[in-house]
Each structure stands twice: as structure tokens, then as C-alpha cells.
Design a protein around this motif. Structure first.
Motif, short mmCIF file in Angstrom:
data_model
loop_
_atom_site.label_atom_id
_atom_site.label_comp_id
_atom_site.label_asym_id
_atom_site.label_seq_id
_atom_site.Cartn_x
_atom_site.Cartn_y
_atom_site.Cartn_z
N SER A 154 -4.24 10.75 0.07
CA SER A 154 -4.62 11.71 1.07
C SER A 154 -4.48 12.96 1.10
O SER A 154 -3.21 13.45 0.50
CB SER A 154 -3.83 10.87 2.47
OG SER A 154 -3.98 11.60 3.48
N THR A 196 -4.84 8.57 8.00
CA THR A 196 -4.78 7.69 7.01
C THR A 196 -3.54 6.46 7.08
O THR A 196 -3.69 5.54 7.16
CB THR A 196 -4.63 8.36 5.48
OG1 THR A 196 -5.92 9.00 5.40
CG2 THR A 196 -4.48 7.26 4.49
N VAL A 197 -2.39 7.12 7.30
CA VAL A 197 -1.25 6.40 7.53
C VAL A 197 -1.36 5.43 8.84
O VAL A 197 -0.88 4.31 8.73
CB VAL A 197 -0.14 7.39 7.66
CG1 VAL A 197 1.09 6.60 8.02
CG2 VAL A 197 0.05 8.03 6.32
N THR A 252 0.98 -1.24 0.00
CA THR A 252 -0.03 -0.03 0.01
C THR A 252 1.05 1.38 0.12
O THR A 252 1.87 1.42 0.76
CB THR A 252 -0.83 -0.02 1.11
OG1 THR A 252 -1.72 -1.14 1.19
CG2 THR A 252 -1.78 1.22 1.27
N ILE A 297 4.88 6.50 1.71
CA ILE A 297 4.12 7.53 1.46
C ILE A 297 5.07 8.30 0.35
O ILE A 297 6.09 8.66 0.54
CB ILE A 297 4.11 8.52 2.83
CG1 ILE A 297 3.49 7.77 3.88
CG2 ILE A 297 3.36 9.78 2.43
CD1 ILE A 297 3.72 8.37 5.21
N THR A 353 -2.79 1.90 -4.17
CA THR A 353 -2.69 3.27 -3.92
C THR A 353 -3.95 3.88 -3.04
O THR A 353 -4.90 3.59 -3.39
CB THR A 353 -2.49 4.18 -5.23
OG1 THR A 353 -3.38 4.19 -5.89
CG2 THR A 353 -1.23 3.79 -5.93
N LYS A 354 -3.41 4.80 -2.27
CA LYS A 354 -4.53 5.58 -1.39
C LYS A 354 -4.13 7.03 -1.43
O LYS A 354 -2.94 7.25 -1.42
CB LYS A 354 -4.83 5.23 -0.10
CG LYS A 354 -5.00 3.92 0.32
CD LYS A 354 -6.70 3.51 -0.05
CE LYS A 354 -6.65 2.21 0.07
NZ LYS A 354 -8.27 1.73 -0.37
N PRO A 409 0.92 2.00 5.55
CA PRO A 409 1.35 1.60 4.27
C PRO A 409 2.83 1.33 4.33
O PRO A 409 3.53 1.71 4.95
CB PRO A 409 1.22 2.97 3.47
CG PRO A 409 1.28 3.96 4.85
CD PRO A 409 0.44 3.26 5.76
N VAL A 425 0.78 5.38 0.01
CA VAL A 425 -0.02 6.71 0.28
C VAL A 425 0.44 7.73 -0.57
O VAL A 425 1.57 8.03 -0.40
CB VAL A 425 -0.37 7.10 1.76
CG1 VAL A 425 -0.91 8.20 1.78
CG2 VAL A 425 -1.33 6.11 2.45
#
Length: 198
Positions: free
Chosen positions: A36, A44-45, A5, A53, A33-34, A50, A7
Motif C-alpha cells: 500500500s 486498505t487497512v 495478512t 502493518i 502480503t499486500k 490485517p 500490509v
């Protein structure tokens, strides 16, 4: 293939779309992917844990949140996305930097290096001196006290601390304490005995 993952922290829709496109096209690693904003980056993290970042280092709000993310365990790798030369205090927040002018191959190489560094480190990858420094940190000793205890200079202790943080992606004493206990570098009895002797 392990799923990672990532971010993406930027307020630019163009940068977000470009990074998403590049990351999803990678065939040698599976990436989810996310996206933010600065407003919810820390939460989120903290929620997703993840592997990395990718953060826009020109956004001062994101920089403040990255500092908070450094205290999380495990600490994700931080890849700083730069538009120009970064000031030293800003670039120190990142484990690696990527220019908006770099190629997709550079991003892939940086991700592979930083993600594998973070996920493949074990207590066996630490030197005996680094393990001694971690034990000193867990005991709550200052750099000067650790240096005296293991008979090295304060500068050497500081170098070991930087290497430990780089290898483990752990930047807080609390995180190192958890790592040391889980990795059996120290026992709860040792910590308790030290606290009792103070």
C-alpha cells in the motif's frame, strides 16, 4: 496454521521487494502480503483488517495515515521500519520497530510477538484494575474521574490505559466500548443507565 495478512506501507520498490521476499520465505507462519502507498493505506487497512502493518517511518504521508489506522477496530500491530533513530513522537506510533539493517530473523521474531500479542488477548488477560479503567472509559469519564472512582492516582490510570492499548491494540474510546460490550465487561443497560443519570 493461521494465515496472517501483512500490509507493507512504503514508497520504496526495493524495500517492498525485500520485505515481500522475506515474508514469503517464512516457513513457521503463513503470511499474505499486500502493498500500500500512503494514498490508500487507511482504506486498505480498513478493508483487509490485517494482523500487522510494516510501515516506512521516514515517509511523513504514511505517518499521517498510521494515526488514522490507530482508530480502527481491531487495530493492527504497527511495525515501524526505520532508517535511522526515530523521534519519540514517531516511535510511539509503532508497537515495535525494525531497522532496515536488521536480519530476517529479527523481523520474524517481531512479527510472531506482535501478532500473537494482538490475536491472543482476551478479557481474562486484563487485570481487574484494567477492567475497571475500561468501564470508566466506556462511561465517558476523564482520567481524573476514573482515578477518583477507583481510588488511584491519575498517573496510575494513564499507565493502565497504555497497558490496555498495548494488550488489546485498541486505541479509541469507541473501540474499547465495542470490546467491553462484546466481552461482556459492561452491558448496554449499564451504559444506558449511566447516560440517563447525566
Amino acid at each position: 496454521m493461521k494465515r496472517h495478512t501483512i500490509v507493507i506501507a512504503t514508497s520504496s520498490p526495493i524495500l517492498t521487494a525485500g520485505l515481500n521476499s522475506i515474508l514469503r520465505s517464512m516457513t513457521d507462519m503463513t503470511v499474505e502480503t499486500k502493498v500500500s502507498s500512503a494514498d490508500n493505506l487507511f482504506s486498505t487497512v480498513n478493508h483487509l483488517s490485517p494482523a500487522a502493518i510494516i510501515a516506512d517511518m521516514a515517509d511523513f504521508n504514511i505517518l499521517g495515515e498510521l494515526k488514522r489506522c490507530r482508530d480502527l477496530t481491531p487495530t493492527p500491530a504497527i511495525i515501524g521500519l526505520s532508517h535511522s533513530v526515530l523521534p519519540p513522537e514517531t516511535s510511539r506510533l509503532a508497537d515495535a520497530t525494525l531497522s532496515v539493517y536488521d536480519s530476517a530473523d529479527n523481523l520474524r521474531e517481531i512479527l510472531q510477538r506482535t501478532i500473537s500479542d494482538a490475536s491472543d488477548t482476551t478479557p481474562g488477560d486484563l487485570t481487574p484494575r484494567e477492567k475497571e479503567v475500561i468501564k470508566g472509559i466506556v462511561k465517558g469519564l476523564s482520567n481524573k474521574e476514573i482515578a477518583s472512582e477507583i481510588n488511584v492516582s491519575v498517573n496510575t490510570v494513564m499507565t493502565h490505559r497504555r497497558n490496555i492499548a498495548s494488550k488489546l491494540r485498541i486505541h479509541s474510546p469507541a473501540g474499547l466500548t465495542i470490546f467491553a460490550i462484546v466481552s461482556k465487561l459492561v452491558s448496554l443497560d449499564e451504559i444506558k443507565d449511566h447516560i440517563d443519570s447525566i
